[in-house]
Design a protein around this motif. Sequence first.
Motif, PDB file in Angstrom:
ATOM      1  N   LEU A 224       0.707  -1.120  -0.012  1.00 23.95           N
ATOM      2  CA  LEU A 224      -0.090   0.169  -0.043  1.00 23.95           C
ATOM      3  C   LEU A 224       0.947   1.326   0.030  1.00 23.95           C
ATOM      4  N   LEU A 225       0.505   2.309  -0.517  1.00 24.45           N
ATOM      5  CA  LEU A 225       1.153   3.679  -0.733  1.00 24.45           C
ATOM      6  C   LEU A 225       0.104   4.584   0.067  1.00 24.45           C
ATOM      7  N   HIS A 226       0.816   5.200   0.930  1.00 26.39           N
ATOM      8  CA  HIS A 226       0.035   6.352   1.865  1.00 26.39           C
ATOM      9  C   HIS A 226       0.625   7.787   1.586  1.00 26.39           C
ATOM     10  N   GLU A 227      -0.311   8.807   1.864  1.00 23.33           N
ATOM     11  CA  GLU A 227      -0.098   9.911   1.580  1.00 23.33           C
ATOM     12  C   GLU A 227       0.789  10.380   3.005  1.00 23.33           C
ATOM     13  N   GLU A 228       0.163  11.537   3.768  1.00 26.87           N
ATOM     14  CA  GLU A 228       0.759  12.004   4.785  1.00 26.87           C
ATOM     15  C   GLU A 228       0.636  11.136   6.126  1.00 26.87           C
ATOM     16  N   HIS A 229      -0.448  10.263   6.004  1.00 26.18           N
ATOM     17  CA  HIS A 229      -0.893   9.400   7.128  1.00 26.18           C
ATOM     18  C   HIS A 229      -1.636   8.159   6.644  1.00 26.18           C
ATOM     19  N   HIS A 230      -2.239   7.275   7.372  1.00 30.12           N
ATOM     20  CA  HIS A 230      -2.802   6.098   6.765  1.00 30.12           C
ATOM     21  C   HIS A 230      -4.360   6.284   6.819  1.00 30.12           C
ATOM     22  N   GLU A 231      -4.816   7.438   7.277  1.00 28.25           N
ATOM     23  CA  GLU A 231      -6.195   7.554   7.540  1.00 28.25           C
ATOM     24  C   GLU A 231      -6.945   7.026   6.043  1.00 28.25           C
ATOM     25  N   GLN A 232      -6.631   7.376   5.114  1.00 30.79           N
ATOM     26  CA  GLN A 232      -7.387   7.306   3.781  1.00 30.79           C
ATOM     27  C   GLN A 232      -7.488   5.720   3.598  1.00 30.79           C
ATOM     28  N   TRP A 233      -6.444   5.103   3.749  1.00 27.44           N
ATOM     29  CA  TRP A 233      -6.626   3.583   3.655  1.00 27.44           C
ATOM     30  C   TRP A 233      -7.394   2.946   4.863  1.00 27.44           C
ATOM     31  N   ARG A 234      -7.141   3.361   5.801  1.00 29.17           N
ATOM     32  CA  ARG A 234      -7.974   2.824   6.962  1.00 29.17           C
ATOM     33  C   ARG A 234      -9.270   3.167   6.995  1.00 29.17           C
ATOM     34  N   ALA A 235      -9.665   4.294   6.542  1.00 30.33           N
ATOM     35  CA  ALA A 235     -10.954   4.447   6.375  1.00 30.33           C
ATOM     36  C   ALA A 235     -11.659   3.477   5.166  1.00 30.33           C
ATOM     37  N   TRP A 236     -10.931   3.496   3.865  1.00 29.98           N
ATOM     38  CA  TRP A 236     -11.455   2.674   3.068  1.00 29.98           C
ATOM     39  C   TRP A 236     -11.641   1.402   3.271  1.00 29.98           C
ATOM     40  N   LEU A 237     -10.685   0.756   4.008  1.00 27.44           N
ATOM     41  CA  LEU A 237     -10.748  -0.639   4.710  1.00 27.44           C
ATOM     42  C   LEU A 237     -11.980  -0.755   5.696  1.00 27.44           C
ATOM     43  N   THR A 238     -11.993   0.249   6.638  1.00 30.21           N
ATOM     44  CA  THR A 238     -13.067  -0.038   7.522  1.00 30.21           C
ATOM     45  C   THR A 238     -14.391  -0.179   6.883  1.00 30.21           C
ATOM     46  N   GLN A 239     -14.723   0.832   5.778  1.00 28.23           N
ATOM     47  CA  GLN A 239     -16.104   0.978   5.146  1.00 28.23           C
ATOM     48  C   GLN A 239     -15.991  -0.384   4.512  1.00 28.23           C
ATOM     49  N   ASN A 240     -14.971  -1.243   4.199  1.00 27.93           N
ATOM     50  CA  ASN A 240     -15.142  -2.546   3.318  1.00 27.93           C
ATOM     51  C   ASN A 240     -15.073  -3.763   4.337  1.00 27.93           C
ATOM     52  N   GLY A 241     -15.305  -3.337   5.624  1.00 29.51           N
ATOM     53  CA  GLY A 241     -15.293  -4.587   6.440  1.00 29.51           C
ATOM     54  C   GLY A 241     -14.278  -5.116   6.974  1.00 29.51           C
ATOM     55  N   VAL A 242     -13.019  -4.527   6.761  1.00 30.30           N
ATOM     56  CA  VAL A 242     -11.817  -4.755   7.298  1.00 30.30           C
ATOM     57  C   VAL A 242     -11.252  -3.979   8.738  1.00 30.30           C
ATOM     58  N   SER A 243     -11.293  -4.932   9.810  1.00 29.65           N
ATOM     59  CA  SER A 243     -10.908  -4.092  11.055  1.00 29.65           C
ATOM     60  C   SER A 243      -9.577  -3.589  11.028  1.00 29.65           C
ATOM     61  N   VAL A 244      -9.020  -2.237  11.361  1.00 28.54           N
ATOM     62  CA  VAL A 244      -7.706  -1.688  11.361  1.00 28.54           C
ATOM     63  C   VAL A 244      -7.466  -1.207  12.636  1.00 28.54           C
ATOM     64  N   ASP A 245      -6.565  -1.527  13.379  1.00 30.73           N
ATOM     65  CA  ASP A 245      -6.266  -0.829  14.511  1.00 30.73           C
ATOM     66  C   ASP A 245      -5.497   0.383  14.401  1.00 30.73           C
ATOM     67  N   ALA A 246      -6.146   1.552  14.751  1.00 28.89           N
ATOM     68  CA  ALA A 246      -5.491   3.023  14.288  1.00 28.89           C
ATOM     69  C   ALA A 246      -4.669   3.302  15.526  1.00 28.89           C
ATOM     70  N   LYS A 247      -4.442   2.569  16.468  1.00 26.26           N
ATOM     71  CA  LYS A 247      -3.804   2.985  17.407  1.00 26.26           C
ATOM     72  C   LYS A 247      -2.400   2.072  17.358  1.00 26.26           C
ATOM     73  N   ALA A 248      -2.308   1.433  16.555  1.00 27.46           N
ATOM     74  CA  ALA A 248      -1.032   0.675  16.319  1.00 27.46           C
ATOM     75  C   ALA A 248       0.163   1.266  15.895  1.00 27.46           C
ATOM     76  N   GLU A 249       1.302   0.897  16.444  1.00 33.30           N
ATOM     77  CA  GLU A 249       2.470   1.923  15.977  1.00 33.30           C
ATOM     78  C   GLU A 249       2.673   1.995  14.387  1.00 33.30           C
ATOM     79  N   ARG A 250       2.397   0.722  13.573  1.00 38.89           N
ATOM     80  CA  ARG A 250       2.280   0.875  12.179  1.00 38.89           C
ATOM     81  C   ARG A 250       0.956   0.169  11.798  1.00 38.89           C
ATOM     82  N   PRO A 251      -0.126   0.811  11.748  1.00 37.31           N
ATOM     83  CA  PRO A 251      -1.403   0.139  11.619  1.00 37.31           C
ATOM     84  C   PRO A 251      -1.496  -0.433  10.075  1.00 37.31           C
TER      85      PRO A 251
END
Length: 333
Positions: A224-251
């Motif tokens: 995966l390629l990210h911009e300045e943070h992981h929020e875009q991919w985290r939000a996309w995955l979450t809305q598609n049913g994939v759980s992502v730990d946002a508090k992890a050091e490298r989520p």
Amino acid sequence: MPDPLPRRPAAKPGATGSLGPAATVLDNAGRALPPFAALRAFEVLGRVGGIRRTAQALGIDHTVVSRHLRALEDWIGVPLVDRSGGRMELTPEGRSYHVRVSAALHDLIAATRDAMATGTSEGVRMWAVPGFAIQWLSDQLADFERSDPGFAVELRPTDTCANIAQFEADADIRFYGDDWPPQPGGPGLQALELARPPLVIVTSPALAASLHLTSAQDLLTAPLLHEEHHEQWRAWLTQNGVSVDAKAERPLPGPLLWHAHLAIAAARQGRGLALANRYLVGRDLANGALVELAVPGTKPVMIGSYWFVARADRWSSPAIARLRKFLRQRASA
């Protein structure tokens, strides 16, 4: 509508104070207004902060700035500046008053500029997030200037949001996520949603051919390629049913590229999968440099919008009104 300033007691004949007989002006109802030099010093202080910075901006001695501020406070009868604690900051009343004074002085500047520029082009200084500015906005502005030659736009691609309230730019466009700060607008500003595009996954044709994704869960091990943070991919995955730990050091796996256009360039080079929208990758999809990667069982995701922001008191000025209408129509096409 009541006068926004309290009525000053009538001065004794001949009493003009230290600022001289021409220090005050009268409105059309005969009420005295504060000295213009004091208002100007106060407006600059609210923008640049500090007596010495204000004095430098105005080209006068700092003691004169102090006298102007004291004179304005005495005239109004309200403390505008908090001088305690070794720092000079506006009081709540001062901040409220500054918004209106600043707007009034800006209107005066704009009116003078318009009167002097009769028959010439009116310019708009616009800041915009780099990827959007480079990949889509610059082409639209070229069309705008051709279709409306009386208005020229100076575009500055930057990740920094313009301080519109303090005249850093006339307008600002950037992407605001639904679930993370900041949000568009603010005191004295007005905002228009230009577009709310769905995100698409893009990569090089070669990398797309080598991947075998059966569900959104498989993306957790994809490059995966990210911009300045992981929020875009985290939000996309979450809305598609994939759980992502946002508090992890490298989520999520993958490097930070910091800019949308750099993430897209990395995707073009086959380094990984980027999230983008049609405003950023329309050309690349059309010429085959990038392909959209479809993942079985997933749905389109929208996580934010592009917003056009300008000062509320300049919202209806001809250049800004025509430009935002033009861009809104183009973004909706």
